[in-house]
Design a protein around this motif. Sequence first.
Motif, PDB file in Angstrom:
ATOM      1  N   ILE A   1       0.844  -1.201   0.000  1.00 58.79           N
ATOM      2  CA  ILE A   1       0.000   0.000   0.000  1.00 58.79           C
ATOM      3  C   ILE A   1       0.875   1.246   0.000  1.00 58.79           C
ATOM      4  O   ILE A   1       0.641   2.190  -0.753  1.00 58.79           O
ATOM      5  CB  ILE A   1      -0.954   0.011   1.212  1.00 58.79           C
ATOM      6  CG1 ILE A   1      -1.995  -1.111   1.075  1.00 58.79           C
ATOM      7  CG2 ILE A   1      -1.632   1.365   1.364  1.00 58.79           C
ATOM      8  CD1 ILE A   1      -2.807  -1.346   2.330  1.00 58.79           C
ATOM      9  N   LEU A   2       1.892   1.246   0.823  1.00 56.62           N
ATOM     10  CA  LEU A   2       2.809   2.384   0.927  1.00 56.62           C
ATOM     11  C   LEU A   2       3.476   2.669  -0.420  1.00 56.62           C
ATOM     12  O   LEU A   2       3.493   3.810  -0.880  1.00 56.62           O
ATOM     13  CB  LEU A   2       3.854   2.082   1.996  1.00 56.62           C
ATOM     14  CG  LEU A   2       4.709   3.207   2.495  1.00 56.62           C
ATOM     15  CD1 LEU A   2       3.865   4.320   3.081  1.00 56.62           C
ATOM     16  CD2 LEU A   2       5.676   2.696   3.541  1.00 56.62           C
ATOM     17  N   ARG A   3       3.993   1.637  -1.059  1.00 55.62           N
ATOM     18  CA  ARG A   3       4.628   1.819  -2.375  1.00 55.62           C
ATOM     19  C   ARG A   3       3.648   2.398  -3.393  1.00 55.62           C
ATOM     20  O   ARG A   3       3.979   3.308  -4.146  1.00 55.62           O
ATOM     21  CB  ARG A   3       5.175   0.489  -2.882  1.00 55.62           C
ATOM     22  CG  ARG A   3       6.466   0.082  -2.246  1.00 55.62           C
ATOM     23  CD  ARG A   3       7.044  -1.150  -2.963  1.00 55.62           C
ATOM     24  NE  ARG A   3       8.101  -1.732  -2.187  1.00 55.62           N
ATOM     25  CZ  ARG A   3       7.955  -2.796  -1.399  1.00 55.62           C
ATOM     26  NH1 ARG A   3       6.806  -3.402  -1.303  1.00 55.62           N
ATOM     27  NH2 ARG A   3       8.985  -3.261  -0.722  1.00 55.62           N
ATOM     28  N   ARG A   4       2.423   1.832  -3.414  1.00 54.31           N
ATOM     29  CA  ARG A   4       1.421   2.272  -4.383  1.00 54.31           C
ATOM     30  C   ARG A   4       0.980   3.709  -4.138  1.00 54.31           C
ATOM     31  O   ARG A   4       0.944   4.534  -5.058  1.00 54.31           O
ATOM     32  CB  ARG A   4       0.206   1.343  -4.347  1.00 54.31           C
ATOM     33  CG  ARG A   4      -0.860   1.688  -5.365  1.00 54.31           C
ATOM     34  CD  ARG A   4      -1.977   0.658  -5.409  1.00 54.31           C
ATOM     35  NE  ARG A   4      -2.446   0.186  -4.133  1.00 54.31           N
ATOM     36  CZ  ARG A   4      -3.372   0.810  -3.390  1.00 54.31           C
ATOM     37  NH1 ARG A   4      -3.920   1.927  -3.811  1.00 54.31           N
ATOM     38  NH2 ARG A   4      -3.763   0.299  -2.234  1.00 54.31           N
ATOM     39  N   LYS A   5       0.683   4.048  -2.893  1.00 52.25           N
ATOM     40  CA  LYS A   5       0.215   5.401  -2.572  1.00 52.25           C
ATOM     41  C   LYS A   5       1.291   6.454  -2.844  1.00 52.25           C
ATOM     42  O   LYS A   5       0.984   7.538  -3.329  1.00 52.25           O
ATOM     43  CB  LYS A   5      -0.240   5.489  -1.113  1.00 52.25           C
ATOM     44  CG  LYS A   5      -1.467   4.671  -0.793  1.00 52.25           C
ATOM     45  CD  LYS A   5      -2.702   5.283  -1.376  1.00 52.25           C
ATOM     46  CE  LYS A   5      -3.952   4.596  -0.852  1.00 52.25           C
ATOM     47  NZ  LYS A   5      -5.167   5.198  -1.381  1.00 52.25           N
ATOM     48  N   LEU A   6       2.544   6.138  -2.544  1.00 52.87           N
ATOM     49  CA  LEU A   6       3.619   7.085  -2.822  1.00 52.87           C
ATOM     50  C   LEU A   6       3.865   7.220  -4.320  1.00 52.87           C
ATOM     51  O   LEU A   6       4.108   8.314  -4.821  1.00 52.87           O
ATOM     52  CB  LEU A   6       4.899   6.678  -2.094  1.00 52.87           C
ATOM     53  CG  LEU A   6       4.872   6.859  -0.584  1.00 52.87           C
ATOM     54  CD1 LEU A   6       6.120   6.283   0.057  1.00 52.87           C
ATOM     55  CD2 LEU A   6       4.671   8.313  -0.203  1.00 52.87           C
ATOM     56  N   ALA A   7       3.774   6.115  -5.051  1.00 50.47           N
ATOM     57  CA  ALA A   7       3.959   6.165  -6.511  1.00 50.47           C
ATOM     58  C   ALA A   7       2.875   7.008  -7.178  1.00 50.47           C
ATOM     59  O   ALA A   7       3.137   7.695  -8.166  1.00 50.47           O
ATOM     60  CB  ALA A   7       3.957   4.747  -7.089  1.00 50.47           C
ATOM     61  N   GLU A   8       1.658   6.997  -6.630  1.00 50.08           N
ATOM     62  CA  GLU A   8       0.560   7.800  -7.175  1.00 50.08           C
ATOM     63  C   GLU A   8       0.787   9.290  -6.971  1.00 50.08           C
ATOM     64  O   GLU A   8       0.239  10.108  -7.679  1.00 50.08           O
ATOM     65  CB  GLU A   8      -0.761   7.418  -6.504  1.00 50.08           C
ATOM     66  CG  GLU A   8      -1.277   6.056  -6.884  1.00 50.08           C
ATOM     67  CD  GLU A   8      -2.484   5.647  -6.049  1.00 50.08           C
ATOM     68  OE1 GLU A   8      -2.857   6.368  -5.079  1.00 50.08           O
ATOM     69  OE2 GLU A   8      -3.065   4.597  -6.351  1.00 50.08           O
TER      70      GLU A   8
ATOM     71  N   ARG B   1      -5.986  17.031  -6.901  1.00 46.69           N
ATOM     72  CA  ARG B   1      -6.572  16.816  -5.575  1.00 46.69           C
ATOM     73  C   ARG B   1      -5.571  17.185  -4.492  1.00 46.69           C
ATOM     74  O   ARG B   1      -5.918  17.791  -3.486  1.00 46.69           O
ATOM     75  CB  ARG B   1      -7.001  15.358  -5.414  1.00 46.69           C
ATOM     76  CG  ARG B   1      -8.264  15.014  -6.150  1.00 46.69           C
ATOM     77  CD  ARG B   1      -8.926  13.716  -5.663  1.00 46.69           C
ATOM     78  NE  ARG B   1      -8.111  12.819  -4.930  1.00 46.69           N
ATOM     79  CZ  ARG B   1      -7.645  11.658  -5.385  1.00 46.69           C
ATOM     80  NH1 ARG B   1      -7.881  11.271  -6.609  1.00 46.69           N
ATOM     81  NH2 ARG B   1      -6.925  10.873  -4.603  1.00 46.69           N
ATOM     82  N   ILE B   2      -4.301  16.809  -4.695  1.00 45.29           N
ATOM     83  CA  ILE B   2      -3.258  17.132  -3.719  1.00 45.29           C
ATOM     84  C   ILE B   2      -3.134  18.649  -3.596  1.00 45.29           C
ATOM     85  O   ILE B   2      -3.066  19.197  -2.504  1.00 45.29           O
ATOM     86  CB  ILE B   2      -1.908  16.510  -4.127  1.00 45.29           C
ATOM     87  CG1 ILE B   2      -1.986  14.995  -3.988  1.00 45.29           C
ATOM     88  CG2 ILE B   2      -0.768  17.076  -3.290  1.00 45.29           C
ATOM     89  CD1 ILE B   2      -0.810  14.267  -4.597  1.00 45.29           C
ATOM     90  N   ALA B   3      -3.078  19.319  -4.743  1.00 44.96           N
ATOM     91  CA  ALA B   3      -2.920  20.774  -4.734  1.00 44.96           C
ATOM     92  C   ALA B   3      -4.083  21.465  -3.999  1.00 44.96           C
ATOM     93  O   ALA B   3      -3.904  22.485  -3.371  1.00 44.96           O
ATOM     94  CB  ALA B   3      -2.819  21.302  -6.169  1.00 44.96           C
ATOM     95  N   LYS B   4      -5.269  20.865  -4.070  1.00 49.79           N
ATOM     96  CA  LYS B   4      -6.432  21.423  -3.387  1.00 49.79           C
ATOM     97  C   LYS B   4      -6.502  20.999  -1.925  1.00 49.79           C
ATOM     98  O   LYS B   4      -7.375  21.414  -1.182  1.00 49.79           O
ATOM     99  CB  LYS B   4      -7.716  20.970  -4.084  1.00 49.79           C
ATOM    100  CG  LYS B   4      -7.883  21.562  -5.465  1.00 49.79           C
ATOM    101  CD  LYS B   4      -9.150  21.015  -6.100  1.00 49.79           C
ATOM    102  CE  LYS B   4      -9.311  21.518  -7.515  1.00 49.79           C
ATOM    103  NZ  LYS B   4     -10.481  20.904  -8.170  1.00 49.79           N
ATOM    104  N   GLY B   5      -5.583  20.089  -1.527  1.00 50.06           N
ATOM    105  CA  GLY B   5      -5.540  19.654  -0.132  1.00 50.06           C
ATOM    106  C   GLY B   5      -6.509  18.546   0.195  1.00 50.06           C
ATOM    107  O   GLY B   5      -6.784  18.263   1.359  1.00 50.06           O
ATOM    108  N   GLU B   6      -7.030  17.851  -0.828  1.00 50.79           N
ATOM    109  CA  GLU B   6      -7.964  16.749  -0.591  1.00 50.79           C
ATOM    110  C   GLU B   6      -7.207  15.506  -0.168  1.00 50.79           C
ATOM    111  O   GLU B   6      -6.064  15.304  -0.561  1.00 50.79           O
ATOM    112  CB  GLU B   6      -8.762  16.449  -1.865  1.00 50.79           C
ATOM    113  CG  GLU B   6      -9.618  17.608  -2.317  1.00 50.79           C
ATOM    114  CD  GLU B   6     -10.287  17.342  -3.653  1.00 50.79           C
ATOM    115  OE1 GLU B   6     -10.260  16.187  -4.129  1.00 50.79           O
ATOM    116  OE2 GLU B   6     -10.837  18.295  -4.217  1.00 50.79           O
ATOM    117  N   GLN B   7      -7.847  14.655   0.630  1.00 49.85           N
ATOM    118  CA  GLN B   7      -7.264  13.409   1.065  1.00 49.85           C
ATOM    119  C   GLN B   7      -7.495  12.343   0.009  1.00 49.85           C
ATOM    120  O   GLN B   7      -8.446  12.413  -0.736  1.00 49.85           O
ATOM    121  CB  GLN B   7      -7.868  12.945   2.395  1.00 49.85           C
ATOM    122  CG  GLN B   7      -7.586  13.883   3.524  1.00 49.85           C
ATOM    123  CD  GLN B   7      -6.112  13.978   3.817  1.00 49.85           C
ATOM    124  OE1 GLN B   7      -5.426  12.972   3.895  1.00 49.85           O
ATOM    125  NE2 GLN B   7      -5.599  15.185   3.974  1.00 49.85           N
ATOM    126  N   GLY B   8      -6.620  11.336  -0.042  1.00 52.46           N
ATOM    127  CA  GLY B   8      -6.736  10.282  -1.065  1.00 52.46           C
ATOM    128  C   GLY B   8      -6.802   8.949  -0.532  1.00 52.46           C
ATOM    129  O   GLY B   8      -6.541   8.216   0.145  1.00 52.46           O
TER     130      GLY B   8
END
Length: 150
Positions: free
Chosen positions: A65-72, A143-150
């Motif tokens: 999960i960590l690898r996938r979320k960071l790669a995204e 989404r990151i730029a807007k501060g949304e959670q993923g």
Amino acid sequence: MSQEGQLLDLKSLRAVTGKTADWNEIAKDCIAFANAAGGRLLLGIEDGEELLPVGQRIPDELSDILRRKLAERTANFTALPDAVTAAHGGQYFELRIPRALSDTSRPISPSWVKEHGQCTGTGLINQRVLSATSKRHRAIALRIAKGEQG
């Protein structure tokens, strides 16, 4: 006295598990380390503590999960994850982040660097990464730029 600083950051396991997971913050910290001298991110030590809870277990699937979320959320980035068992049996997750050979950034956002133990945005957008980024990554980056959670 906290050990956190230029080369080490401690985070609660809640930062990467369940509804309290803040993947954007984890990605920012990793990028900041990579853009500076590299470093280690220890996941599983609660805020204000220096020791992990006795009996704490790392979920088996967390590494993937960590690898996938960071790669995204990142580009030009390497993290070397490792589940570690302490002498008292509690577990934590260590992410070793080597210094990047080139600028590491989120697809659309400021680049981050670790300075004096703090993550600092440089305000630069990596245009090469931006032009090569897939449609999916652009949506995530927005989404990151807007501060949304993923």
